[in-house]
Design an enzyme around this catalytic site. Structure first.
Site, mmCIF file in Angstrom:
data_model
loop_
_atom_site.group_PDB
_atom_site.id
_atom_site.type_symbol
_atom_site.label_atom_id
_atom_site.label_comp_id
_atom_site.label_asym_id
_atom_site.label_seq_id
_atom_site.Cartn_x
_atom_site.Cartn_y
_atom_site.Cartn_z
ATOM 1 C CG ASP A 1 -1.598 0.815 1.051
ATOM 2 O OD1 ASP A 1 -2.634 1.429 0.051
ATOM 3 O OD2 ASP A 1 -3.344 -0.169 1.354
ATOM 4 C CG ASP B 1 -9.834 2.863 -0.936
ATOM 5 O OD1 ASP B 1 -8.468 2.484 -1.431
ATOM 6 O OD2 ASP B 1 -9.810 2.331 -0.069
ATOM 7 C CD1 TRP C 1 -4.932 3.229 -3.051
ATOM 8 C CD2 TRP C 1 -4.235 5.346 -2.886
ATOM 9 N NE1 TRP C 1 -4.141 3.091 -2.049
ATOM 10 C CE2 TRP C 1 -4.237 4.306 -1.267
ATOM 11 C CE3 TRP C 1 -3.778 6.271 -2.543
ATOM 12 C CZ2 TRP C 1 -3.695 3.964 0.067
ATOM 13 C CZ3 TRP C 1 -2.913 6.763 -1.589
ATOM 14 C CH2 TRP C 1 -2.970 5.902 -0.388
ATOM 15 N N GLY C 2 -3.518 4.564 -8.360
ATOM 16 C CA GLY C 2 -3.243 4.745 -9.698
ATOM 17 C C GLY C 2 -2.619 5.976 -9.848
HETATM 18 C C1 GLA Z 1 -6.348 1.123 1.509
HETATM 19 C C2 GLA Z 1 -6.479 0.336 0.114
HETATM 20 C C3 GLA Z 1 -7.340 -0.887 0.619
HETATM 21 C C4 GLA Z 1 -7.057 -1.568 1.603
HETATM 22 C C5 GLA Z 1 -6.771 -0.067 2.679
HETATM 23 C C6 GLA Z 1 -6.648 -0.598 4.097
HETATM 24 O O1 GLA Z 1 -6.906 2.141 1.992
HETATM 25 O O2 GLA Z 1 -6.351 0.956 -1.320
HETATM 26 O O3 GLA Z 1 -7.529 -1.650 -0.810
HETATM 27 O O4 GLA Z 1 -5.965 -2.361 1.515
HETATM 28 O O5 GLA Z 1 -5.675 0.780 2.809
HETATM 29 O O6 GLA Z 1 -6.151 0.308 5.190
#
Ligand code: GLA
Length: 499
Positions: free
Chosen positions: A211, A276, A255-256
């Protein structure tokens, strides 16, 4: 080959794209399904050119088919000591985040893994069980290791992965490229090698979702997004070299941001391409819209990850859920179930287990995604988060696949001419398979109309070449522009005059 390099996966495709709008048609048959085939009128015509075209196009298809297979099986960038590849196809499995967020524990995950088997999800390809954020203690051990949360994972992570592996499944874990995860558990920044070893060798995980939260200050990191995610890629690659085992599948999650579709293929096998997901039609439409512009980035060993599925979580109706699932599958996203399996309904299961849809996602011969050939209610190339592209097609092992999305809030007929798709041959007719009703729906000549597609609904079709179209089918060229008789007579009435 540890972590995919791009060169062998961008496979040669050189056909030109032709787009045709309009055309005359009439309804000739009504079928068992809500959709109706529409055939064009047939006039007298001698189709001399179509045969030659079909022969040469068939030759191309045959040779390009073997080209795909050759490229898929021959690594161009093997990593010394690594004998297994991972992530050739979009990965499929379960992820804890959408259904449970931080409320996870070992009992729940064992039950979930059991259910993946019992519900037949493993049988159709869902073979990873992935633990997302919140599994650890808030602090590392004195020695510097991440520790499994003692209350929620009292038996430890090795025990859990042994259980998951015992079921014949694979196991995934989560960490972060910064100081902390998004829920503020320890991240892996400056601990990449240690953590890769812990996750893979000590704990036995096969996949790492990585992440993008808690980013270190610039003066410390002195890297951009690419460098930040390269650190763990290198750690995974080096570890695989050392152990001689398959590397962990590396699933980037930023996230792109900073256009991962341009560079993440060099580091891992999937990258989140959008923010998300939420359990709303608005979110689904927005993700489809954003990804409609980067479908070219998908191919073997590297895929846009459109995020964990929301199918079954209550915010989408049946039609929307089918659209969501079809789009993710056909756009070659990893498919991660994200709902409560203990209480899953038959309807949800019937969507998630649609083998004909999954077969497109998991096509062993064609790694590319469907792509819009016409946007529909909007002019082509319009970015519109609530009204994404509606008419899509792509190649598959067994024919040309079509996805029609009704983005309107009421039902609508949807029509396209077959050769609007670059993968269809002029002068040929096509057998139509509906991948949701699981019925063979007759033969399409020149065009296809789906009648009364529900609001936010989808039509998923597989079209297979079914021989020459009837002699005399009119107009002489399905694509009118520059249509010409061999004696030089221009057939179209477009009005363009040559120089
Ligand atoms: C981010 C990711 C999600 C998830 C959360 C966990 O928002 O994009 O998919 O893994 O963190 O905290």
């Amino acid at each position: 080959m540890a972590v995919g390099k791009s060169s062998r996966h961008y496979l040669g495709e050189s056909e030109s794209v032709e787009i045709q709008h309009g055309g005359r048609r009439r309804t000739t048959s009504s079928l068992d399904t809500p959709y109706v085939l529409v055939l064009t009128p047939r006039y007298i015509l001698i189709g001399i050119f179509s045969l030659g075209f079909a022969v040469s196009f068939s030759y191309f298809c045959l040779s390009s088919g073997s080209h795909f297979q050759d490229n898929a099986s021959v690594p161009t960038d093997p990593v010394e000591g690594v004998v297994e590849e991972v992530g050739q196809l979009p990965f499929m499995g379960y992820n804890t985040w959408n259904a449970y967020h931080c409320e996870i524990n070992e009992t729940l995950i064992r039950e979930t893994a059991d259910n993946v088997i019992k519900l037949g999800l493993a049988d159709v390809g869902y073979n990873y069980v992935n633990v997302d954020d919140c599994y650890s203690e808030k602090n590392r051990s004195e020695a510097g290791d991440i520790i499994a949360n003692a209350e929620r994972f009292p038996s430890g992570m090795r025990n859990l992965t042994d259980f998951i592996h015992g079921l014949g499944l694979k196991a995934g874990i989560y960490s972060d490229s910064g100081w902390f995860t998004c829920a503020l558990y320890p991240g892996s920044f400056q601990n990449e090698e240690r953590d890769a070893r812990l996750f893979n060798v000590e704990w036995g995980f096969d996949l790492l979702k990585y992440d993008n939260c808690a980013v270190p200050f610039d003066e410390i990191i002195k890297e951009g997004m690419v460098g930040k995610f390269t650190r763990m890629s290198n750690a995974i690659r080096d570890l695989a070299k050392e152990t001689g085992r398959a590397p962990m599948l590396y699933s980037l999650c930023q996230w792109g941001r900073e256009e991962p579709w341009l560079w993440a293929r060099e580091l891992g096998q999937a990258w989140r391409s959008t923010p998300d997901i939420e359990d709303t039609w608005r979110s689904i439409a927005g993700i489809i819209n954003a990804n409609s512009f980067i479908t070219w980035a998908n191919n073997f060993y590297g895929y846009n990850d459109m995020d964990i599925l929301e199918v079954g979580n209550g915010g989408l109706n049946y039609e929307e859920s089918k659209t969501h699932f079809t789009a993710w599958a056909f756009m070659k996203s990893p498919l991660l179930v994200g709902t409560h399996l203990a209480t899953i309904t038959e309807e949800t299961l019937s969507i998630l287990k649609n083998k004909e849809i999954i077969a497109i996602n998991q096509d062993p011969v064609v790694g590319t995604s469907v792509t819009p050939f016409r946007w529909g209610v909007n002019p082509d190339w319009t970015s519109n988060t609530t009204h994404p592209a509606q008419y899509w097609s792509g190649k598959s092992e067994n024919g040309t696949v079509f996805m029609l999305i009704n983005v309107l809030d009421e039902s609508a007929d949807m029509t396209f001419n077959l050769t609007e798709s670059p993968w269809m041959k002029a002068g040929r007719q096509y057998a139509v398979r509906d991948l949701w009703t699981h019925t063979d729906n007759g033969t399409a000549v020149r065009s296809f109309t789906a009648k009364a597609v529900p609001a936010h609904g989808v039509v998923a079709l597989l079209m297979k070449d079914d021989g020459d179209e009837p002699k005399g089918t009119e107009p002489p060229c399905q694509r009118e522009e520059w249509c010409m008789d061999k004696n030089g007579t221009r057939i179209d009435d477009i009005g363009f005059e040559p120089w």
